[in-house]
Design a protein around this motif. Sequence first.
Motif, PDB file in Angstrom:
ATOM      1  N   CYS A   2      27.825  31.049  28.046  1.00 34.55           N
ATOM      2  CA  CYS A   2      29.149  30.544  28.387  1.00 34.55           C
ATOM      3  C   CYS A   2      29.293  30.359  29.887  1.00 34.55           C
ATOM      4  O   CYS A   2      29.946  29.436  30.340  1.00 34.55           O
ATOM      5  CB  CYS A   2      30.228  31.484  27.858  1.00 34.55           C
ATOM      6  SG  CYS A   2      30.315  31.481  26.066  1.00 34.55           S
ATOM      7  N   ILE A   5      27.731  27.036  30.831  1.00 31.89           N
ATOM      8  CA  ILE A   5      28.561  25.900  30.455  1.00 31.89           C
ATOM      9  C   ILE A   5      29.738  25.778  31.419  1.00 31.89           C
ATOM     10  O   ILE A   5      30.049  24.702  31.896  1.00 31.89           O
ATOM     11  CB  ILE A   5      29.057  26.053  29.001  1.00 31.89           C
ATOM     12  CG1 ILE A   5      27.877  25.951  28.041  1.00 31.89           C
ATOM     13  CG2 ILE A   5      30.102  25.010  28.667  1.00 31.89           C
ATOM     14  CD1 ILE A   5      28.225  26.278  26.626  1.00 31.89           C
ATOM     15  N   GLU A   8      28.592  24.481  34.845  1.00 27.88           N
ATOM     16  CA  GLU A   8      28.282  23.061  34.844  1.00 27.88           C
ATOM     17  C   GLU A   8      29.542  22.219  34.767  1.00 27.88           C
ATOM     18  O   GLU A   8      29.627  21.156  35.361  1.00 27.88           O
ATOM     19  CB  GLU A   8      27.361  22.731  33.666  1.00 27.88           C
ATOM     20  CG  GLU A   8      25.956  23.263  33.838  1.00 27.88           C
ATOM     21  CD  GLU A   8      25.109  23.023  32.614  1.00 27.88           C
ATOM     22  OE1 GLU A   8      25.650  22.503  31.621  1.00 27.88           O
ATOM     23  OE2 GLU A   8      23.916  23.336  32.646  1.00 27.88           O
ATOM     24  N   MET A   9      30.532  22.680  34.045  1.00 25.19           N
ATOM     25  CA  MET A   9      31.753  21.912  33.908  1.00 25.19           C
ATOM     26  C   MET A   9      32.552  21.913  35.207  1.00 25.19           C
ATOM     27  O   MET A   9      33.192  20.932  35.543  1.00 25.19           O
ATOM     28  CB  MET A   9      32.609  22.471  32.773  1.00 25.19           C
ATOM     29  CG  MET A   9      32.022  22.204  31.406  1.00 25.19           C
ATOM     30  SD  MET A   9      32.922  22.990  30.091  1.00 25.19           S
ATOM     31  CE  MET A   9      34.531  22.289  30.286  1.00 25.19           C
ATOM     32  N   ARG A  25      20.794  21.907  23.644  1.00 23.85           N
ATOM     33  CA  ARG A  25      22.229  22.141  23.616  1.00 23.85           C
ATOM     34  C   ARG A  25      22.542  23.069  22.457  1.00 23.85           C
ATOM     35  O   ARG A  25      21.906  23.022  21.415  1.00 23.85           O
ATOM     36  CB  ARG A  25      22.968  20.821  23.451  1.00 23.85           C
ATOM     37  CG  ARG A  25      22.790  19.924  24.659  1.00 23.85           C
ATOM     38  CD  ARG A  25      23.535  18.645  24.472  1.00 23.85           C
ATOM     39  NE  ARG A  25      23.501  17.854  25.697  1.00 23.85           N
ATOM     40  CZ  ARG A  25      23.749  16.576  25.750  1.00 23.85           C
ATOM     41  NH1 ARG A  25      24.049  15.928  24.651  1.00 23.85           N
ATOM     42  NH2 ARG A  25      23.706  15.937  26.893  1.00 23.85           N
ATOM     43  N   CYS A  27      25.257  25.275  19.710  1.00 27.73           N
ATOM     44  CA  CYS A  27      26.105  24.892  18.596  1.00 27.73           C
ATOM     45  C   CYS A  27      27.504  24.500  19.060  1.00 27.73           C
ATOM     46  O   CYS A  27      28.198  23.762  18.373  1.00 27.73           O
ATOM     47  CB  CYS A  27      26.179  26.012  17.566  1.00 27.73           C
ATOM     48  SG  CYS A  27      26.876  27.533  18.212  1.00 27.73           S
ATOM     49  N   LEU A  28      27.940  24.966  20.227  1.00 26.70           N
ATOM     50  CA  LEU A  28      29.259  24.557  20.721  1.00 26.70           C
ATOM     51  C   LEU A  28      29.286  23.071  21.018  1.00 26.70           C
ATOM     52  O   LEU A  28      30.293  22.405  20.809  1.00 26.70           O
ATOM     53  CB  LEU A  28      29.627  25.357  21.966  1.00 26.70           C
ATOM     54  CG  LEU A  28      29.945  26.830  21.747  1.00 26.70           C
ATOM     55  CD1 LEU A  28      30.246  27.496  23.081  1.00 26.70           C
ATOM     56  CD2 LEU A  28      31.112  26.990  20.806  1.00 26.70           C
ATOM     57  N   PHE A  29      28.168  22.524  21.494  1.00 24.60           N
ATOM     58  CA  PHE A  29      28.103  21.078  21.722  1.00 24.60           C
ATOM     59  C   PHE A  29      28.168  20.334  20.401  1.00 24.60           C
ATOM     60  O   PHE A  29      28.854  19.317  20.281  1.00 24.60           O
ATOM     61  CB  PHE A  29      26.826  20.707  22.475  1.00 24.60           C
ATOM     62  CG  PHE A  29      26.653  19.220  22.630  1.00 24.60           C
ATOM     63  CD1 PHE A  29      27.365  18.538  23.594  1.00 24.60           C
ATOM     64  CD2 PHE A  29      25.796  18.520  21.806  1.00 24.60           C
ATOM     65  CE1 PHE A  29      27.229  17.167  23.732  1.00 24.60           C
ATOM     66  CE2 PHE A  29      25.655  17.149  21.944  1.00 24.60           C
ATOM     67  CZ  PHE A  29      26.368  16.475  22.911  1.00 24.60           C
ATOM     68  N   ALA A  30      27.480  20.835  19.382  1.00 27.41           N
ATOM     69  CA  ALA A  30      27.485  20.173  18.081  1.00 27.41           C
ATOM     70  C   ALA A  30      28.876  20.205  17.459  1.00 27.41           C
ATOM     71  O   ALA A  30      29.316  19.230  16.852  1.00 27.41           O
ATOM     72  CB  ALA A  30      26.473  20.839  17.145  1.00 27.41           C
ATOM     73  N   SER A  32      31.614  20.115  18.979  1.00 25.06           N
ATOM     74  CA  SER A  32      32.574  19.321  19.739  1.00 25.06           C
ATOM     75  C   SER A  32      32.528  17.844  19.349  1.00 25.06           C
ATOM     76  O   SER A  32      33.295  17.055  19.886  1.00 25.06           O
ATOM     77  CB  SER A  32      32.316  19.468  21.233  1.00 25.06           C
ATOM     78  OG  SER A  32      31.086  18.858  21.563  1.00 25.06           O
ATOM     79  N   GLN A  33      31.649  17.476  18.443  1.00 24.53           N
ATOM     80  CA  GLN A  33      31.541  16.086  18.042  1.00 24.53           C
ATOM     81  C   GLN A  33      32.612  15.752  17.000  1.00 24.53           C
ATOM     82  O   GLN A  33      32.716  16.419  15.974  1.00 24.53           O
ATOM     83  CB  GLN A  33      30.156  15.805  17.457  1.00 24.53           C
ATOM     84  CG  GLN A  33      29.023  16.147  18.398  1.00 24.53           C
ATOM     85  CD  GLN A  33      29.149  15.439  19.718  1.00 24.53           C
ATOM     86  OE1 GLN A  33      29.309  14.229  19.760  1.00 24.53           O
ATOM     87  NE2 GLN A  33      29.108  16.184  20.801  1.00 24.53           N
TER      88      GLN A  33
END
Length: 58
Positions: A2, A5, A8-9, A25, A27-30, A32-33
Amino acid sequence: MCAIIAREMLDTTQGETAPPKDEPRGCLFALSQPPLMIFLAVIGCLLLMAALHDLLLL
């Protein structure tokens, strides 16, 4: 993970190089789709309706 992430943000400096593209990447990226979230919402609603039907009508 975390902290990476969040860093980077929030990092908007132009002096650093971009992160490598082959970085995996999580699972949080997945999740967010939007198409995946719509699919999971539909499946969740169907399961909820089936459970309520079993509890209340049968």
